[in-house]
Design an enzyme around this catalytic site. Structure first.
Site, PDB file in Angstrom:
ATOM      1  N   ASN A  18       0.848  -1.198   0.000  1.00  0.00           N
ATOM      2  CA  ASN A  18       0.000   0.000   0.000  1.00  0.00           C
ATOM      3  C   ASN A  18       0.880   1.242   0.000  1.00  0.00           C
ATOM      4  O   ASN A  18       2.106   1.145  -0.021  1.00  0.00           O
ATOM      5  CB  ASN A  18      -0.966  -0.017   1.193  1.00  0.00           C
ATOM      6  CG  ASN A  18      -0.204  -0.028   2.507  1.00  0.00           C
ATOM      7  OD1 ASN A  18       0.477   0.929   2.856  1.00  0.00           O
ATOM      8  ND2 ASN A  18      -0.284  -1.138   3.234  1.00  0.00           N
TER       9      ASN A  18
ATOM     10  N   ASP B  90      -4.214  -6.640   5.616  1.00  0.00           N
ATOM     11  CA  ASP B  90      -5.134  -7.522   6.338  1.00  0.00           C
ATOM     12  C   ASP B  90      -5.000  -8.968   5.857  1.00  0.00           C
ATOM     13  O   ASP B  90      -5.289  -9.898   6.598  1.00  0.00           O
ATOM     14  CB  ASP B  90      -6.577  -7.035   6.144  1.00  0.00           C
ATOM     15  CG  ASP B  90      -6.820  -5.732   6.892  1.00  0.00           C
ATOM     16  OD1 ASP B  90      -6.276  -5.593   8.005  1.00  0.00           O
ATOM     17  OD2 ASP B  90      -7.513  -4.841   6.357  1.00  0.00           O
TER      18      ASP B  90
ATOM     19  N   LYS C 190       9.215 -17.062 -10.157  1.00  0.00           N
ATOM     20  CA  LYS C 190       8.490 -15.988 -10.841  1.00  0.00           C
ATOM     21  C   LYS C 190       7.393 -16.565 -11.741  1.00  0.00           C
ATOM     22  O   LYS C 190       7.655 -17.493 -12.519  1.00  0.00           O
ATOM     23  CB  LYS C 190       9.492 -15.176 -11.675  1.00  0.00           C
ATOM     24  CG  LYS C 190       8.868 -13.949 -12.281  1.00  0.00           C
ATOM     25  CD  LYS C 190       9.857 -13.165 -13.103  1.00  0.00           C
ATOM     26  CE  LYS C 190       9.119 -12.088 -13.860  1.00  0.00           C
ATOM     27  NZ  LYS C 190       9.832 -11.604 -15.006  1.00  0.00           N
TER      28      LYS C 190
ATOM     29  N   ILE D  17      -1.851  -7.662  14.755  1.00  0.00           N
ATOM     30  CA  ILE D  17      -0.717  -7.434  15.681  1.00  0.00           C
ATOM     31  C   ILE D  17      -1.160  -6.614  16.887  1.00  0.00           C
ATOM     32  O   ILE D  17      -0.903  -6.959  18.042  1.00  0.00           O
ATOM     33  CB  ILE D  17       0.434  -6.720  14.930  1.00  0.00           C
ATOM     34  CG1 ILE D  17       0.848  -7.535  13.698  1.00  0.00           C
ATOM     35  CG2 ILE D  17       1.623  -6.488  15.858  1.00  0.00           C
ATOM     36  CD1 ILE D  17       1.735  -6.784  12.716  1.00  0.00           C
TER      37      ILE D  17
ATOM     38  N   LYS E  95     -13.053   0.524  15.796  1.00  0.00           N
ATOM     39  CA  LYS E  95     -11.767  -0.201  15.794  1.00  0.00           C
ATOM     40  C   LYS E  95     -11.152  -0.191  17.190  1.00  0.00           C
ATOM     41  O   LYS E  95     -10.569  -1.179  17.640  1.00  0.00           O
ATOM     42  CB  LYS E  95     -10.780   0.475  14.833  1.00  0.00           C
ATOM     43  CG  LYS E  95     -10.872  -0.009  13.401  1.00  0.00           C
ATOM     44  CD  LYS E  95      -9.793   0.613  12.518  1.00  0.00           C
ATOM     45  CE  LYS E  95     -10.144   0.400  11.050  1.00  0.00           C
ATOM     46  NZ  LYS E  95      -9.277   1.106  10.127  1.00  0.00           N
TER      47      LYS E  95
ATOM     48  N   LYS F 223     -10.450  -3.669  19.169  1.00  0.00           N
ATOM     49  CA  LYS F 223      -9.078  -4.081  19.516  1.00  0.00           C
ATOM     50  C   LYS F 223      -8.804  -3.903  21.004  1.00  0.00           C
ATOM     51  O   LYS F 223      -7.723  -4.236  21.484  1.00  0.00           O
ATOM     52  CB  LYS F 223      -8.072  -3.278  18.681  1.00  0.00           C
ATOM     53  CG  LYS F 223      -8.141  -3.648  17.193  1.00  0.00           C
ATOM     54  CD  LYS F 223      -7.224  -2.814  16.332  1.00  0.00           C
ATOM     55  CE  LYS F 223      -7.561  -2.961  14.855  1.00  0.00           C
ATOM     56  NZ  LYS F 223      -6.647  -3.849  14.140  1.00  0.00           N
TER      57      LYS F 223
HETATM   58  O1  PMT Z   1       3.112   6.190   6.394  1.00  0.00           O
HETATM   59  P1  PMT Z   1       2.443   7.480   6.002  1.00  0.00           P
HETATM   60  O2  PMT Z   1       2.485   7.720   4.510  1.00  0.00           O
HETATM   61  O3  PMT Z   1       2.939   8.659   6.794  1.00  0.00           O
HETATM   62  O4  PMT Z   1       0.898   7.320   6.337  1.00  0.00           O
HETATM   63  C1  PMT Z   1       0.491   7.142   7.661  1.00  0.00           C
HETATM   64  C2  PMT Z   1      -0.730   6.213   7.765  1.00  0.00           C
HETATM   65  C3  PMT Z   1      -1.911   6.815   7.029  1.00  0.00           C
HETATM   66  C4  PMT Z   1      -0.417   4.838   7.194  1.00  0.00           C
HETATM   67  C5  PMT Z   1      -1.020   6.072   9.290  1.00  0.00           C
HETATM   68  O5  PMT Z   1      -1.262   7.353   9.825  1.00  0.00           O
HETATM   69  C6  PMT Z   1      -2.238   5.200   9.573  1.00  0.00           C
HETATM   70  O6  PMT Z   1      -3.354   5.678   9.641  1.00  0.00           O
HETATM   71  N1  PMT Z   1      -1.993   3.889   9.807  1.00  0.00           N
HETATM   72  C7  PMT Z   1      -3.043   2.892  10.080  1.00  0.00           C
HETATM   73  C8  PMT Z   1      -3.670   2.457   8.804  1.00  0.00           C
HETATM   74  C9  PMT Z   1      -4.962   1.677   9.055  1.00  0.00           C
HETATM   75  O7  PMT Z   1      -6.025   2.178   8.909  1.00  0.00           O
HETATM   76  O8  PMT Z   1      -4.818   0.544   9.534  1.00  0.00           O
HETATM   77  P2  PMT Z   1      -6.005  -0.505   9.869  1.00  0.00           P
HETATM   78  O9  PMT Z   1      -7.344   0.091   9.923  1.00  0.00           O
HETATM   79  O10 PMT Z   1      -5.830  -1.613   8.923  1.00  0.00           O
HETATM   80  O11 PMT Z   1      -5.579  -0.968  11.296  1.00  0.00           O
HETATM   81  C10 PMT Z   1      -5.949  -0.347  12.493  1.00  0.00           C
HETATM   82  C11 PMT Z   1      -4.817  -0.464  13.464  1.00  0.00           C
HETATM   83  O12 PMT Z   1      -4.457  -1.833  13.671  1.00  0.00           O
HETATM   84  C12 PMT Z   1      -3.549   0.217  13.013  1.00  0.00           C
HETATM   85  O13 PMT Z   1      -2.951   0.761  14.172  1.00  0.00           O
HETATM   86  C13 PMT Z   1      -2.700  -0.914  12.442  1.00  0.00           C
HETATM   87  O14 PMT Z   1      -1.309  -0.654  12.563  1.00  0.00           O
HETATM   88  C14 PMT Z   1      -3.126  -2.083  13.311  1.00  0.00           C
HETATM   89  N2  PMT Z   1      -3.083  -3.389  12.612  1.00  0.00           N
HETATM   90  C15 PMT Z   1      -3.887  -3.625  11.550  1.00  0.00           C
HETATM   91  C16 PMT Z   1      -3.880  -4.852  10.946  1.00  0.00           C
HETATM   92  C17 PMT Z   1      -3.037  -5.870  11.434  1.00  0.00           C
HETATM   93  N3  PMT Z   1      -2.984  -7.063  10.875  1.00  0.00           N
HETATM   94  N4  PMT Z   1      -2.245  -5.603  12.478  1.00  0.00           N
HETATM   95  C18 PMT Z   1      -2.261  -4.400  13.083  1.00  0.00           C
HETATM   96  O15 PMT Z   1      -1.512  -4.156  14.034  1.00  0.00           O
END
Ligand code: PMT
Length: 396
Positions: A209, A278, A288, A307, A337, A341
């Site tokens: 991403n 995800d 390849k 995580i 969220k 979590k």
């Molecule tokens: O890196 P930049 O370009 O500066 O951009 C920053 C950002 C937009 C990536 C950052 O500010 C941000 O918002 N990161 C979270 C992205 C997101 O929406 O993640 P999520 O909704 O998939 O997950 C929610 C939370 O769970 C996040 O804290 C994520 O790190 C965590 N997570 C999610 C999935 C997973 N399998 N493990 C996790 O720990």
């Protein structure tokens, strides 16, 4: 402008590294500092006062008896107005003099007469640095509460290699910024994830991403500046680790999961900024994929471990902070969220603002509601988030 309103005396002593101080001065001024330069007589043999005068926009002082000071009290007048005296480069001779409380030129007298902190960036030949006399002086200066920036090790102007090089101007300027940041996380251990993950389809292709890592890296830097010990588990990004931060590079969500879970129980605060995939590819190819073999490939996905949720579920685990990048309904989705979590704080950002760029728009959500932050650069927002976390987690 991280040094806005700060008054700094930049002392320059005699050494070839004096040329680096011109760049250092430029960096300090660019960060908003009001810089007064004072040089030793020996320093003027390496770089002229005119250079520093042009870059600081102020007269440069060398002589204790400078007639431009109406009351002949240059040492008092100049040092009493300062928030910090920074001597860069600090020669072996200068350190020996101030370690012994000598006041035999203007700069040494200013140092003795100061009522503000003093930082030294030593620069000298490696044998001079390693000499027991210099090491005795360094130990005494540290005992006196004087801060030491470096020296670095490497190739020297004399052709030798070893410890004694002055830190680069950017490193000294960063250390000065750090110096002024309140140490609200002193003694805390902070673990941060940042950047994207990369889920392999085959050895050269994958799903990822647009996270640049900037937000997470800015938070790592701010936490370090606030006095924390910081470990940054980073997905693939094109950024340098902030100074003093322990960086662990990972690629996939499974790598990130392993690196975080190995460390999470030993930290006080976990901040999950990474945009973790995800799903990963269940049937990743060992070789390849060839376009002309077997028609259009089908990619099967399997869910990655969460995580953040796993760290939040640890018995006696760290204070957990999540991020939520959303394209709409920020509050509802972010709060959902946070509850799912089971974490005390989540930081929401609208994705049109967050990914990639230097600036961001964040809203903090906790059980009491929302706290919008004024849109700003990621580094300014990172500092505000660190302050907020420090308030929520209380004194160490
Ligand atoms: O890196 P930049 O370009 O500066 O951009 C920053 C950002 C937009 C990536 C950052 O500010 C941000 O918002 N990161 C979270 C992205 C997101 O929406 O993640 P999520 O909704 O998939 O997950 C929610 C939370 O769970 C996040 O804290 C994520 O790190 C965590 N997570 C999610 C999935 C997973 N399998 N493990 C996790 O720990």
């Amino acid at each position: 402008m991280e040094l806005n309103g700060k008054r700094i005396v930049l002392g320059v002593t005699g050494g070839i590294a004096a040329y680096k101080s011109a760049e250092l001065l430029r960096l300090l001024v660019r960060q908003g500092a009001d810089v007064q330069v004072a040089m030793t007589e020996a320093a003027t043999r390496f770089v002229t006062a005119t250079t520093f005068q042009a870059l600081s926009g102020k007269p440069v002082y060398v002589d204790q008896w400078d007639a431009r000071m109406p009351n002949a009290m240059a040492h008092i007048d100049l040092s009493r107005q300062a928030d910090l005296i920074l001597v860069a480069p600090a020669s072996a001779d200068f350190m020996a003099r101030i370690a012994n409380g000598m006041a035999d030129d203007l700069l040494a007298t200013m140092v003795l007469a100061r009522d503000c902190p003093l930082l030294l960036a030593p620069a000298m030949n490696r044998q001079m640095w390693e000499n027991p006399a210099t090491q005795r002086n360094v130990a005494r200066l540290l005992d006196d509460g004087i801060g030491m920036l470096g020296p670095a090790s490497g190739a020297q102007a004399c052709g030798e290699t070893g410890p004694g090089r002055m830190l680069e101007p950017e490193e000294v300027a960063d250390a000065v910024v750090d110096f002024f940041v309140p140490k609200v996380l002193a003694g805390r251990r902070v673990l941060i994830t940042a950047g994207p993950t990369f889920e392999a389809i085959d050895p050269v292709r994958g799903i990822t991403n647009l996270s640049s890592g900037r937000m997470g890296y800015a938070i790592a830097r701010a936490a370090r500046q606030a006095g924390a010990t910081v470990t940054l588990v980073s997905g693939p990004v094109a950024l340098a680790a902030p100074p003093g931060v322990d960086r662990i590079d990972v690629r996939s969500a499974l790598d990130m999961h392993a690196a975080v879970l190995e460390r999470a129980a030993a930290v006080d605060i976990f901040i999950a900024v990474a945009a973790v995939a995800d799903y990963r590819v269940a049937n990743a190819a060992a070789h390849k994929l060839k376009k002309d073999h077997g028609g259009v490939p089908t990619i099967e996905l399997v869910e990655n471990p969460d995580i953040l949720a796993e760290v939040a579920a640890l018995a006696d685990g760290p204070f957990c902070v999540g991020f939520a990048a959303e394209s709409q309904n920020l509050e509802a989705y972010a709060q959902a969220k946070r509850r799912k979590k089971n974490i005390p704080l989540i930081v929401g950002n609208l994705i049109q603002d967050g990914f990639g760029g230097d600036d961001n728009r964040l809203v903090l959500f906790d059980e009491r509601g929302s706290h919008p932050l004024t849109p700003a650069s990621k580094s300014v927002l990172a500092r505000q988030l660190v302050d907020h976390i420090a308030k929520l987690t209380g004194p160490n």
